[in-house]
Design a protein around this motif. Structure first.
Motif, PDB file in Angstrom:
ATOM      1  N   UNK A 120       0.833  -1.207   0.000  1.00 43.77           N
ATOM      2  CA  UNK A 120       0.000   0.000   0.000  1.00 43.77           C
ATOM      3  C   UNK A 120       0.865   1.254   0.000  1.00 43.77           C
ATOM      4  N   UNK A 121       1.947   1.219   0.807  1.00 40.88           N
ATOM      5  CA  UNK A 121       2.817   2.393   0.893  1.00 40.88           C
ATOM      6  C   UNK A 121       3.667   2.582  -0.356  1.00 40.88           C
ATOM      7  N   UNK A 122       3.726   1.571  -1.208  1.00 40.17           N
ATOM      8  CA  UNK A 122       4.444   1.705  -2.479  1.00 40.17           C
ATOM      9  C   UNK A 122       3.589   2.403  -3.535  1.00 40.17           C
ATOM     10  N   UNK A 123       2.286   2.545  -3.287  1.00 37.08           N
ATOM     11  CA  UNK A 123       1.419   3.206  -4.265  1.00 37.08           C
ATOM     12  C   UNK A 123       1.706   4.708  -4.278  1.00 37.08           C
ATOM     13  N   UNK A 124       1.215   5.373  -5.330  1.00 37.96           N
ATOM     14  CA  UNK A 124       1.470   6.808  -5.478  1.00 37.96           C
ATOM     15  C   UNK A 124       0.582   7.665  -4.585  1.00 37.96           C
ATOM     16  N   UNK A 125      -0.440   7.058  -3.963  1.00 35.87           N
ATOM     17  CA  UNK A 125      -1.383   7.844  -3.176  1.00 35.87           C
ATOM     18  C   UNK A 125      -0.708   8.602  -2.036  1.00 35.87           C
ATOM     19  N   UNK A 126       0.357   8.026  -1.490  1.00 40.96           N
ATOM     20  CA  UNK A 126       0.993   8.626  -0.323  1.00 40.96           C
ATOM     21  C   UNK A 126       1.974   9.740  -0.707  1.00 40.96           C
ATOM     22  N   UNK A 127       2.306   9.843  -1.990  1.00 49.26           N
ATOM     23  CA  UNK A 127       3.264  10.871  -2.415  1.00 49.26           C
ATOM     24  C   UNK A 127       2.631  11.972  -3.257  1.00 49.26           C
ATOM     25  N   UNK A 128       1.381  11.772  -3.677  1.00 49.80           N
ATOM     26  CA  UNK A 128       0.720  12.778  -4.500  1.00 49.80           C
ATOM     27  C   UNK A 128       0.437  14.051  -3.702  1.00 49.80           C
ATOM     28  N   UNK A 129       0.763  15.202  -4.302  1.00 49.75           N
ATOM     29  CA  UNK A 129       0.435  16.489  -3.706  1.00 49.75           C
ATOM     30  C   UNK A 129      -0.726  17.107  -4.502  1.00 49.75           C
ATOM     31  N   UNK A 183      -3.303  18.624  -9.862  1.00 52.81           N
ATOM     32  CA  UNK A 183      -3.596  19.676 -10.843  1.00 52.81           C
ATOM     33  C   UNK A 183      -2.935  19.353 -12.181  1.00 52.81           C
ATOM     34  N   UNK A 184      -1.660  18.940 -12.150  1.00 51.11           N
ATOM     35  CA  UNK A 184      -0.933  18.654 -13.388  1.00 51.11           C
ATOM     36  C   UNK A 184      -1.488  17.412 -14.083  1.00 51.11           C
ATOM     37  N   UNK A 185      -1.945  16.434 -13.303  1.00 51.50           N
ATOM     38  CA  UNK A 185      -2.586  15.251 -13.897  1.00 51.50           C
ATOM     39  C   UNK A 185      -3.866  15.675 -14.627  1.00 51.50           C
ATOM     40  N   UNK A 186      -4.611  16.584 -14.002  1.00 50.82           N
ATOM     41  CA  UNK A 186      -5.836  17.101 -14.642  1.00 50.82           C
ATOM     42  C   UNK A 186      -5.508  17.850 -15.927  1.00 50.82           C
ATOM     43  N   UNK A 203       4.253  24.589 -11.428  1.00 53.83           N
ATOM     44  CA  UNK A 203       3.253  25.448 -10.765  1.00 53.83           C
ATOM     45  C   UNK A 203       3.969  26.530  -9.968  1.00 53.83           C
ATOM     46  N   UNK A 204       4.267  27.622 -10.638  1.00 55.58           N
ATOM     47  CA  UNK A 204       4.882  28.780 -10.000  1.00 55.58           C
ATOM     48  C   UNK A 204       4.620  30.016 -10.849  1.00 55.58           C
ATOM     49  N   UNK A 205       4.965  31.174 -10.330  1.00 52.16           N
ATOM     50  CA  UNK A 205       4.669  32.433 -11.014  1.00 52.16           C
ATOM     51  C   UNK A 205       5.432  32.568 -12.325  1.00 52.16           C
ATOM     52  N   UNK A 206       6.677  32.059 -12.365  1.00 47.82           N
ATOM     53  CA  UNK A 206       7.462  32.164 -13.595  1.00 47.82           C
ATOM     54  C   UNK A 206       6.771  31.452 -14.756  1.00 47.82           C
ATOM     55  N   UNK A 207       6.160  30.302 -14.474  1.00 44.42           N
ATOM     56  CA  UNK A 207       5.459  29.562 -15.526  1.00 44.42           C
ATOM     57  C   UNK A 207       4.281  30.365 -16.066  1.00 44.42           C
ATOM     58  N   UNK A 208       3.521  30.981 -15.162  1.00 41.82           N
ATOM     59  CA  UNK A 208       2.391  31.807 -15.602  1.00 41.82           C
ATOM     60  C   UNK A 208       2.870  32.973 -16.465  1.00 41.82           C
ATOM     61  N   UNK A 209       4.004  33.568 -16.065  1.00 42.73           N
ATOM     62  CA  UNK A 209       4.570  34.668 -16.864  1.00 42.73           C
ATOM     63  C   UNK A 209       4.970  34.185 -18.247  1.00 42.73           C
ATOM     64  N   UNK A 210       5.588  32.991 -18.303  1.00 42.13           N
ATOM     65  CA  UNK A 210       6.039  32.442 -19.582  1.00 42.13           C
ATOM     66  C   UNK A 210       4.860  32.156 -20.498  1.00 42.13           C
TER      67      UNK A 210
END
Length: 384
Positions: free
Chosen positions: A12-21, A26-29, A285-292
């Motif tokens: 269970x702890x090897x799954x990605x659920x415990x590391x997803x932020x 947002x990026x997956x979406x 996901x940061x301000x520089x990306x939005x500026x770019x």
């Protein structure tokens, strides 16, 4: 029983659920939206599908982009090695070879004035450069960002790598390819705003036939002239012209087919997935990306507008023989921008055929963007 519980707990702890932020979610979406646009609406699927899938992979399993020096066993993630080929400017140069092998430079040779339209559309690049400087980016970062204005993904990646702006390479590349795929949506409103219906209905004279000798000499002469004046353009312009020489020489059919088909598609897969994999939540996901992203849109709009306005100037100078719509094709999104010129012209008059006329500025734009990148490299003293 304890062993089974421990084993299940480890799994269970090897799954990605415990590391997803939340950023990863947002990026997956965003990746899923890109896939939807590519598959459902056909927005440049050859580009967006691999980019979106690379974005999906890195935000589920970040170690797929693990740097070799950060790995305990010294072996990096799969897409890290794909990405190194971007960083070393290998894949962008090979893309240019494939583009050259697929492109007919005949319309540009038949109407050399197209070079002026291709050059005018590069105005967006320098507008973005000044805008990026005003937003606080360093001079090299601003130069790397500005190439988005040419709607040229490979050149954007190439210059970002050469100027050592690898931290910004992901957002720059994704913005460039996104705007390339959105050419049919972004350009028409600008084109219609800056032209009258009468101008859009202008029918251009049929282009003169171009001889085989002219087509063979063109890539050789362009390579000599451009690379002697600006040697830093050699990787891009040289590969573009080599691919075109394969096509026009008629004696290396196998090389032409390989460069324009099998090799091109392999490179697109490697480049697309690796570019997508640079868009981890932490990096993207940061301000520089939005500026770019904002600067890229402004640059692309400026480039399109400059091409159309110069087309209007040529229309006046030739007493109505040039349709200003072909100026919008001066950005280097080949052949999408030329198709948009044809589409908008046909909306005004269904009997109007502008595609071949628009291909001249379109391929001139490819050369122009490469020259702009080489100019920035020369300004900052960066070697080939």
């Amino acid at each position: 029983m304890e062993y089974i519980t421990t084993t299940l707990g480890n799994l269970v702890h090897q799954t990605a659920f415990f590391s997803l932020t939340w950023g990863n979610v947002v990026m997956i979406a965003v990746a899923c939206v890109f896939l939807y646009l590519a598959i459902r609406h056909g927005f440049e699927p050859l580009l967006l599908v691999p980019i979106a899938f690379g974005m999906l992979l890195v935000n589920i399993y970040p170690d797929i982009m693990l740097h070799a020096e950060d790995a305990a066993n010294g072996t990096g993630g799969l897409l890290y090695y794909f990405y190194k080929l971007d960083e070393w400017s290998i894949l962008p140069s090979l893309i240019f070879m494939g583009v050259g092998a697929m492109t007919d430079f005949g319309p540009l040779i038949a109407n050399p004035k197209s070079f002026l339209l291709g050059a005018s559309a590069q105005f967006g690049i320098f507008a973005a450069y000044l805008g990026a400087m005003a937003m606080g980016f360093s001079d090299k970062a601003a130069a790397a960002i500005s190439i988005i204005g040419g709607a040229d993904g490979p050149t954007s990646i190439f210059l970002a790598g050469k100027l050592q702006q690898t931290a910004l390479l992901g957002p720059i590349a994704v913005a460039a390819y996104s705007y390339m795929s959105l050419v049919p949506i972004i350009q028409p409103p600008i084109m219609k705003l800056l032209t009258t219906e009468k101008e859009r209905k202008i029918k251009m004279e049929q282009l003169r036939p171009v001889s085989k000798l002219e087509k063979i000499l063109f890539p050789v002469i362009v390579t000599i002239v451009v690379c002697v004046i600006l040697p830093t353009t050699a990787p891009l312009v040289g590969m573009l012209m080599l691919g075109n020489l394969f096509r026009e020489s008629g004696v290396v059919r196998q090389l032409t087919e390989t460069a324009s088909n099998a090799l091109m598609y392999i490179v697109v897969i490697l480049l697309g997935t690796s570019v997508g994999a640079t868009t981890s939540a932490e990096a993207f996901i940061n301000m520089d990306t939005l500026k770019i992203v904002l600067l890229g849109l402004i640059a692309f709009a400026f480039g399109t507008a400059a091409g159309v306005l110069f087309g209007k100037l040529m229309c006046v100078a030739t007493h109505g023989k040039v349709n200003p719509l072909i100026g919008s094709a001066g950005v280097s999104a080949v052949p999408m921008a030329a198709r948009v010129s044809q589409k908008v012209g046909a909306e005004a008059d269904p009997t109007n055929f502008l595609l071949m006329h628009a291909m001249g500025p379109n391929v001139a734009g490819v050369i122009g963007t490469a020259v702009a990148a080489g100019t920035f490299m020369a300004i900052f003293g960066v070697g080939i």
